[in-house]
Design a protein around this motif. Structure first.
Motif, short mmCIF file in Angstrom:
data_model
loop_
_atom_site.label_atom_id
_atom_site.label_comp_id
_atom_site.label_asym_id
_atom_site.label_seq_id
_atom_site.Cartn_x
_atom_site.Cartn_y
_atom_site.Cartn_z
N ASP B 527 0.82 -1.21 0.00
CA ASP B 527 0.00 0.00 0.00
C ASP B 527 0.86 1.26 0.00
O ASP B 527 0.38 2.34 0.27
N GLN B 528 2.16 1.12 -0.31
CA GLN B 528 3.02 2.29 -0.32
C GLN B 528 3.94 2.27 -1.53
O GLN B 528 5.16 2.36 -1.41
N THR B 529 3.31 2.19 -2.69
CA THR B 529 4.08 1.96 -3.90
C THR B 529 4.44 3.24 -4.65
O THR B 529 5.29 3.22 -5.52
N MET B 530 3.75 4.35 -4.35
CA MET B 530 3.97 5.58 -5.12
C MET B 530 4.11 6.76 -4.19
O MET B 530 3.61 6.74 -3.06
N LEU B 531 4.75 7.82 -4.69
CA LEU B 531 4.83 9.06 -3.91
C LEU B 531 3.57 9.87 -4.16
O LEU B 531 3.09 9.97 -5.29
N ARG B 532 3.05 10.50 -3.13
CA ARG B 532 1.76 11.16 -3.23
C ARG B 532 1.86 12.45 -4.05
O ARG B 532 2.81 13.22 -3.91
N THR B 533 0.86 12.68 -4.89
CA THR B 533 0.77 13.95 -5.61
C THR B 533 -0.30 14.82 -4.99
O THR B 533 -0.58 15.90 -5.50
N ARG B 560 4.00 17.62 1.81
CA ARG B 560 4.42 17.94 0.45
C ARG B 560 3.75 17.04 -0.57
O ARG B 560 3.71 15.83 -0.40
N GLU B 561 3.26 17.68 -1.63
CA GLU B 561 2.88 16.94 -2.83
C GLU B 561 4.16 16.72 -3.62
O GLU B 561 5.00 17.61 -3.69
N ILE B 562 4.29 15.55 -4.22
CA ILE B 562 5.51 15.25 -4.96
C ILE B 562 5.14 14.94 -6.41
O ILE B 562 4.53 13.91 -6.70
N HIS B 563 5.48 15.87 -7.30
CA HIS B 563 5.08 15.74 -8.70
C HIS B 563 6.30 15.46 -9.56
O HIS B 563 7.29 16.17 -9.48
N PRO B 564 6.20 14.42 -10.41
CA PRO B 564 7.33 14.14 -11.29
C PRO B 564 7.52 15.28 -12.30
O PRO B 564 6.55 15.92 -12.71
N ARG B 565 8.77 15.53 -12.64
CA ARG B 565 9.06 16.48 -13.71
C ARG B 565 9.76 15.73 -14.81
O ARG B 565 10.27 14.63 -14.59
N GLU B 567 12.62 15.93 -16.15
CA GLU B 567 13.93 15.46 -15.74
C GLU B 567 14.31 16.09 -14.41
O GLU B 567 13.69 17.04 -13.97
N GLY B 568 15.32 15.54 -13.82
CA GLY B 568 15.78 16.08 -12.54
C GLY B 568 14.90 15.63 -11.41
O GLY B 568 14.05 14.73 -11.56
N LEU B 569 15.09 16.25 -10.27
CA LEU B 569 14.34 15.87 -9.09
C LEU B 569 12.89 16.29 -9.23
O LEU B 569 12.58 17.24 -9.94
N PRO B 570 11.99 15.58 -8.57
CA PRO B 570 10.57 15.95 -8.65
C PRO B 570 10.31 17.29 -7.98
O PRO B 570 11.13 17.79 -7.20
N GLU B 571 9.16 17.86 -8.30
CA GLU B 571 8.77 19.11 -7.69
C GLU B 571 8.01 18.81 -6.41
O GLU B 571 7.06 18.03 -6.41
N GLU B 572 8.42 19.41 -5.33
CA GLU B 572 7.75 19.17 -4.05
C GLU B 572 7.03 20.45 -3.63
O GLU B 572 7.66 21.48 -3.46
N THR B 573 5.72 20.36 -3.50
CA THR B 573 4.92 21.54 -3.17
C THR B 573 4.27 21.36 -1.80
O THR B 573 3.50 20.42 -1.61
N PRO B 574 4.56 22.26 -0.89
CA PRO B 574 3.92 22.14 0.43
C PRO B 574 2.45 22.54 0.36
O PRO B 574 2.09 23.52 -0.31
N HIS B 575 1.60 21.76 0.98
CA HIS B 575 0.17 22.03 1.01
C HIS B 575 -0.36 21.97 2.44
O HIS B 575 0.19 21.25 3.28
N LEU B 576 -1.45 22.69 2.64
CA LEU B 576 -2.23 22.51 3.85
C LEU B 576 -3.53 21.84 3.42
O LEU B 576 -4.20 22.31 2.51
N ALA B 577 -3.86 20.73 4.06
CA ALA B 577 -5.17 20.12 3.84
C ALA B 577 -5.87 20.09 5.19
O ALA B 577 -5.42 19.41 6.10
N ALA B 578 -6.94 20.91 5.32
CA ALA B 578 -7.70 20.93 6.57
C ALA B 578 -9.07 20.35 6.29
O ALA B 578 -9.69 20.66 5.27
N ALA B 579 -9.52 19.46 7.17
CA ALA B 579 -10.78 18.77 6.91
C ALA B 579 -11.70 18.85 8.12
O ALA B 579 -11.24 18.87 9.26
N MET B 580 -12.99 18.93 7.82
CA MET B 580 -13.99 18.87 8.89
C MET B 580 -14.98 17.79 8.56
O MET B 580 -15.33 17.58 7.40
#
Lengths: 152, 764
Positions: B527-533, B560-565, B567-580
Motif C-alpha cells: 500500500d506504499q508503492t507511489m509518492l503522493r501527488t 508535500r505533494e511530490i510531482h514528477p518532472r 527530468e531532474g528531481l521531482p517538484e515538491e509543493t507544500p500544502h495545507l489540507a484541513a478537513a472537517m
C-alpha cells in the motif's frame, strides 16, 4: 548547518520500527574540528534539549560517512546510572550517531579534507518524542488516530 | 555474534577482567555488547565420577549406583539413565539428598543438558578423560556493530581486541608448521579470481566420524552452534575461532580429482545440507566436481557430498569469496548461513591456510588415526600488501583534541598488530594487517579511530569550538509553515502526519492516474508503492478511520505533494489540507468554517464556485483565490468516496500563499472625512453564493465604497422555501469631501438597481 526533516529508511514497520520518521541532522565544518569540539557541542545541545545537565559517552560505531564514527549514549535520565528497565540495566541510553566527517564527504562537496574538517550528527526527533511522552508504539505517530493525536 | 569468555581467555592468557567488566570495555572500545549469559552453571557443583557398581531398585528403570567422585568422595545415587553402567566415566552433580523409590540419593549423575554443556538428554554424559569442562560466560555482541570488522567474526579477532584493551599479549592458536610442504593431491580450478580470490584445500584419510568430545560440543553449543559430528564440528570450531568458514566434503563421493569454482550454468540445481533444493542462476558462484555442483560457494554445502558415518576420506575446503557475490547469492536464495554472514564482511584471503593448519591440529585430536594426504592445494589471486599509511602524532592530537604521546600511539598500533615504523620524530608509517585491510582501514582517519577508541573517548575533555559569528541564513518557509500550523491548530484542528506514500487503491477513488506518480522501486508494503501527488487520499483515510469512532472532528496536515518532472528531481509543493467532518447535519457550517480558516490564513481571499473535480461534491466545490490568483480549493468530498456523513476540505498551496503573503504592507492614510453607512438585504436562491452578491454590490457602488460587511443571513418564514435573505452594511465616503446625503442615496440606488436588473429582490 542544521537540517530537520522527514526521512525514510527501508524498514519493516512494527511497534519500534518505522520507515518514515523525523531527524535533526547537523554538521560543523571548520579548519580545526576535533572530537573534543564534538563532545562539547553534543553535551550543550542535549543539555538544552533535556533542560538539565546530561552525561554523555562516545563509543565506536560504524557509519560510512564519518570516520571515526561514534554511538553517543547519555546517562539514563530515568535511573541516573544504576540501571533500570528503560536503559536495559546498563545505565546508558543510546541516543544518536555522530562522528568526524569522512574526508570523502568533504571531497564530494569540493572541500579539501587536508585543510578542513568537521563533525556531524543525526538526532532522532521521533525517538526523542517517544521518550518524552512515553509512547511505546511508533506507529501511533503516523496512524492519524485523533484519540492519540489530540492529546498533544 | 556470541563470544565465549573462556575461549577468549585461552588466547589472552592471564586475562583477569571479569566478564561483565570485559563487556563494558568491549562496548566502549570495540563493539556493542548486548548481553551476558552464564552457561554450564551446574558445572560449579560437578565432578568427574566413575560408576563402581549398579543394582536395580524395584520394577522401574531407576537403579542404585555407587560412584567414586573426584571432588566429593564416594556417593550413592539413584539413576534412571539407560546408559548408566558399571565402569563408565561420567559427571556427578552435588545436588543434595533426595529419596527416590525409597532409596536415599546423594546428588545425581547428569546428562549434557543437565550440566548445561549440550542439548543431549538421552542419557548421562560419557567422559573420555578425567577433565570436566568449566562454567563459562557468553558475551553477545550486536552483529550490526561488526559489519565493518571481518576479523571480529571469530574469537581470535575479539581476543586481539581484548589483549589490546587490557594490555596483555595475544596467543595465536594457529601453528602453520602443521601443514606439510608436499604438493596438494586434489586439483583446484577457479574461473574468476575476482569472485574467488583464494581456494585452499587439504585431503585426509583414515577418518573416523563420531561424536565430538564434550569440550568441543560445549564450546559450539555455548555460542549457539549445533553439534553434528567431529568433522563438521571442527570446521565450525575453526570458523568460530578464526572467522574462516570451512567445509568438509566426503572425498569418496566427489567425482573426478579436481574442484572447480565457477558460476552456475543454466538449469543447474543443488540439494543443500539443509535438505532444500535450490535452482541456481548464473550469478550464483558454485563449487563443483567434474559432474556438477557440490556446494554454493560461501553459503552452504551440498547434501550428496556431505560427511556421513561411513566417511573415510575428506576434502577440507578453506576458501575466500568476494563479499558482494556471496551477499547477492545469499539474498537471492533467501539463505543466510554462518558462512555467508562472514564472507559478506570481506574476509581476509591470507586466512585460508591458517584455518587449515588449525583444523589439522583439531582433527588429530578428535579423529584418532587421521592422516593427511599430500599438502595444501592452493589457488589464489596475487595479493598486493596495502601501502603503508603516513600519520603524524600532531595530526592525531589535533583531530582528537587531546595530547597522546608518540610512545602511546606506537603501543596502540602494535597491540592491534599493525606494523609501525617511526620515519621521523612524531611521524609514523603504519602497515595495516591483512585482516583489517579488506575493507575497514585504508586512510589515516581510520587510524585516528584506532587511537581514539583505545585511549578512550572519555579521556577527551570537551572543548567549545571557535565559531565565526555570522547572521544565520533565514528560513522563511519554515516560519511560514509554523504560522499556518499555529493558526489552524488555534481553530481547533488536530494535526496528522501521513506517509508520503500512496497505493493505487488509495488514489483510485480520486481518479488520479497512477502514471502521474513517481513509483517506489522497492516498496516497503503493497500500500506504499507511489509518492503522493496530493494529501487528499490520506486525508480521506483519516476521515474514514476516525469517523468510525467520532461523530464530528476537524484535522489537518501540512505536507508535500511530490510531482514528477520531465527530468531532474521531482517538484515538491507544500500544502495545507484541513478537513472537517460531521456525521449528522447538512455540512453547510463546515464550509463556512473552512472559508473562515482560509481568510485567517490569507486576509482578503475569496471563494468562488468552480467546476467540481471528480471527487468533489458537484454543488459544493469552489476555488480559493487572492487578487485573481488561485491559492487552493474548498469543497466537500463527493458522496461516492464512501464517507458516511459530510466531510469538507480546504486544500491550500502553501508555496503560492507564502509568495503572495510576502508582499509588503503599504500603509493607507487614515480617512479624515466622515463616512455614512446603509444596510441592504437581498433575497436570493439559497444556493446563490453570498460572495457573488457581495461582488455585484461592490461593483455597483463604485469607487466611493469604503467598506462592505456581511451582517447576517436569514431563511424561513415569511421567505418561501429555497430562498434566503442576505444582509450587508455598505459604508461610503469620498477621499476629498464629505458625501452629501444625496450622493450617498445615489450610490444606494445604483446598487439596488444593479441587483434588481440581475433579478434579485431587495427587502428595503
Amino acid at each position: 548547518m542544521i537540517a530537520p526533516g522527514r526521512v525514510f529508511r527501508n524498514e519493516s514497520v512494527d511497534a519500534s520500527h518505522e520507515h518514515t520518521f523525523y531527524q535533526l541532522e547537523g554538521m560543523m565544518v571548520d579548519r580545526e574540528v576535533s572530537v573534543a569540539h564534538l563532545i562539547y557541542f553534543m553535551k550543550t545541545l542535549l543539555t538544552a534539549i533535556f533542560h538539565r545537565e546530561v552525561t554523555v559517552r562516545l563509543r565506536p560505531g560504524y557509519f560510512p560517512f564519518v570516520e571515526p564514527g561514534f554511538e553517543l549514549d547519555i546517562r539514563c535520565l530515568i535511573c541516573g546510572g544504576p540501571g533500570c528497565a528503560v536503559c536495559k540495566q546498563s545505565g546508558w541510553v543510546e541516543l544518536l550517531p555522530c562522528g568526524l566527517v569522512h574526508p570523502n564527504v568533504l571531497l564530494m562537496s569540493g572541500i579539501d579534507p587536508d585543510q578542513w574538517g568537521g563533525f556531524a550528527f543525526g538526532l532522532g526527533l521521533t525517538r526523542l518524542a517517544m521518550m518524552r511522552y512515553g509512547i511505546e508504539d511508533i506507529r501511533l505517530l503516523q496512524g492519524g488516530d485523533l484519540r492519540f493525536l489530540s492529546q498533544f | 555474534m556470541k563470544f565465549s569468555y573462556n575461549w577468549i581467555r585461552e588466547m589472552v592468557p592471564g586475562l583477569d577482567v571479569p566478564p561483565r567488566e570485559l563487556m563494558r570495555l568491549i562496548t566502549t572500545k570495540t563493539a556493542e555488547c548486548e548481553g551476558l549469559e552464564e552457561v554450564g552453571g551446574a558445572l560449579a557443583n560437578a565432578s568427574v565420577a566413575r560408576v563402581m557398581s549398579i543394582e536395580p531398585i524395584g520394577e522401574g528403570h531407576n537403579r542404585k549406583a555407587l560412584v567414586e567422585t573426584r571432588r566429593f568422595g564416594t556417593k550413592t545415587v539413584v539413576c534412571g539413565a539407560p546408559n548408566c553402567r558399571a565402569g563408565m566415566l561420567t559427571a556427578y552433580i552435588a545436588s543434595g539428598v533426595k529419596t527416590i523409590d525409597g532409596v536415599e540419593s546423594d546428588g545425581m549423575l547428569a546428562s549434557g543438558r543437565e550440566l548445561g554443556i549440550n542439548s543431549d538428554h538421552s542419557g548421562i554424559v560419557e567422559l573420555t578423560s578425567e577433565e570436566l569442562v568449566a562454567a563459562d560466560s557468553v558475551i553477545e555482541v550486536d552483529n550490526k556493530s561488526l559489519t565493518h570488522r571481518p576479523d571480529l567474526w571469530g574469537h581470535h579477532g575479539m581476543a586481539r581486541e581484548v589483549g589490546a584493551i587490557t594490555r596483555r599479549p595475544l596467543r595465536d592458536p594457529v601453528r602453520l608448521g602443521l601443514l606439510p610442504a608436499a604438493p596438494g593431491v586434489i586439483g583446484v580450478q577457479i574461473d574468476d579470481l575476482a569472485l574467488c580470490p583464494r581456494y585452499s584445500a587439504l585431503v585426509f584419510e583414515n577418518v573416523t566420524v563420531q561424536l565430538s568430545p564434550l569440550w568441543l560440543q560445549y564450546r559450539l553449543e555455548a555460542i549457539g552452534l549445533n553439534t553434528i559430528n567431529n568433522i563438521v564440528d571442527v570446521t565450525n570450531y575453526v570458523m568460530a575461532e578464526l572467522a574462516q568458514p570451512m567445509h568438509a566434503f566426503d572425498a569418496d563421493k566427489l567425482r573426478g580429482d579436481t574442484i572447480f569454482v565457477r558460476n552456475a550454468w543454466p538449469g543447474e540445481w543443488i540439494t543443500a545440507l539443509n535438505g532444500e533444493k535450490y535452482e541456481l542462476a548464473g550469478s550464483n558462484l558454485l563449487i563443483t566436481d567434474s559432474a556438477g555442483p557440490i556446494a554454493i560457494a560461501g553459503v552452504i554445502g551440498g547434501m550428496d557430498s556431505s560427511i556421513s558415518e561411513g566417511t573415510k576420506r575428506i576434502v577440507l575446503e578453506s576458501a575466500n569469496f568476494q563479499a558482494a557475490s556471496v551477499r547477492k547469492t545469499s539474498v537471492a536464495l533467501k539463505l543466510r548461513t554462518d558462512a555467508s554472514m562472514r564472507f559478506e564482511k570481506s574476509q581476509d584471503p591470507l586466512n585460508t591456510v591458517r584455518g587449515l593448519a588449525r583444523a589439522v591440529e583439531l582433527l588429530q585430536q578428535v579423529s584418532p588415526g587421521i592422516r593427511l594426504v599430500g599438502g595444501v592445494s592452493d589457488r589464489k589471486a596475487e595479493f598486493k600488501p596495502p601501502a603503508p599509511i603516513e600519520v603524524t602524532v600532531d595530526w592525531l592530537n589535533r583531530k582528537l583534541g587531546r595530547k597522546v604521546s608518540a610512545a602511546e600511539v606506537r603501543s596502540i598500533f602494535e597491540s592491534l598488530e599493525f606494523g609501525v615504523r617511526e620515519t621521523a620524530s612524531g611521524r609514523f608509517s603504519v602497515t595495516v594487517p591483512s585482516w583489517r585491510a579488506t575493507r575497514d582501514v585504508s586512510i589515516k582517519d581510520d587510524l585516528l579511530e584506532e587511537v581514539g577508541r583505545m585511549i578512550g573517548y572519555e579521556s577527551i575533555t570537551p572543548q567549545a569550538p571557535l565559531i565565526a559569528s555570522v547572521v544565520p541564513p533565514a528560513n522563511p518557509s519554515r516560519l511560514y509553515h509554523r504560522r499556518v500550523r499555529a493558526m489552524t491548530a488555534a481553530q481547533g484542528f488536530t494535526e496528522v502526519y501521513n506517509y508520503s506514500f500512496v497505493s493505487e487503491e488509495m488514489i483510485a477513488p480520486f481518479g488520479f492516474a497512477p502514471s502521474g506518480h513517481i513509483r517506489v522501486t522497492n516498496p516497503i508494503a503493497s500500500d506504499q508503492t507511489m509518492l503522493r501527488t496530493s494529501l487528499l487520499p490520506a486525508i480521506r483515510k483519516n476521515i474514514l478511520d476516525n469517523s468510525r469512532r467520532l461523530d464530528a472532528f476537524r484535522l489537518f496536515e501540512i505536507g508535500r505533494e511530490i510531482h514528477p518532472r520531465g527530468e531532474g528531481l521531482p517538484e515538491e509543493t507544500p500544502h495545507l489540507a484541513a478537513a472537517m467532518y460531521e456525521r449528522h447535519g447538512d455540512g453547510r457550517a463546515q464550509l463556512f468554517e473552512l472559508k473562515r480558516l482560509a481568510e485567517c490564513l490569507m486576509r482578503g481571499c475569496e471563494v468562488r464556485p468552480a467546476a467540481p473535480r471528480p471527487f468533489e461534491h458537484p454543488e459544493r466545490a469552489a476555488v480559493v483565490g487572492w487578487r485573481g490568483q488561485e491559492i487552493g480549493r474548498l469543497f466537500e468530498f463527493h458522496p461516492s468516496l464512501g464517507i458516511e456523513g459530510r466531510a469538507a476540505v480546504l486544500d491550500l498551496d502553501l508555496a503560492v500563499m507564502e509568495r503572495l503573503d510576502d508582499q509588503e504592507i503599504r500603509y493607507q492614510p487614515l480617512r479624515r472625512l466622515p463616512t455614512s453607512a446603509f444596510d441592504l438585504s437581498v433575497v436570493a436562491n439559497v444556493r446563490e453564493p453570498a460572495g457573488a452578491i457581495e461582488r455585484r454590490m461592490a461593483d455597483a457602488a463604485g469607487s466611493n465604497l469604503a467598506e462592505i460587511e456581511f451582517v447576517r443571513e436569514y431563511t424561513g418564514a415569511p421567505l418561501p422555501e429555497g430562498r434566503k435573505s442576505v444582509s450587508y452594511r455598505l459604508t461610503v465616503g469620498a477621499a476629498d469631501h464629505t458625501l452629501s446625503s444625496d450622493e450617498a442615496a445615489a450610490i444606494r440606488n445604483r446598487v439596488i438597481e444593479a441587483l434588481q436588473r440581475e433579478g434579485f429582490e431587495l427587502r428595503i
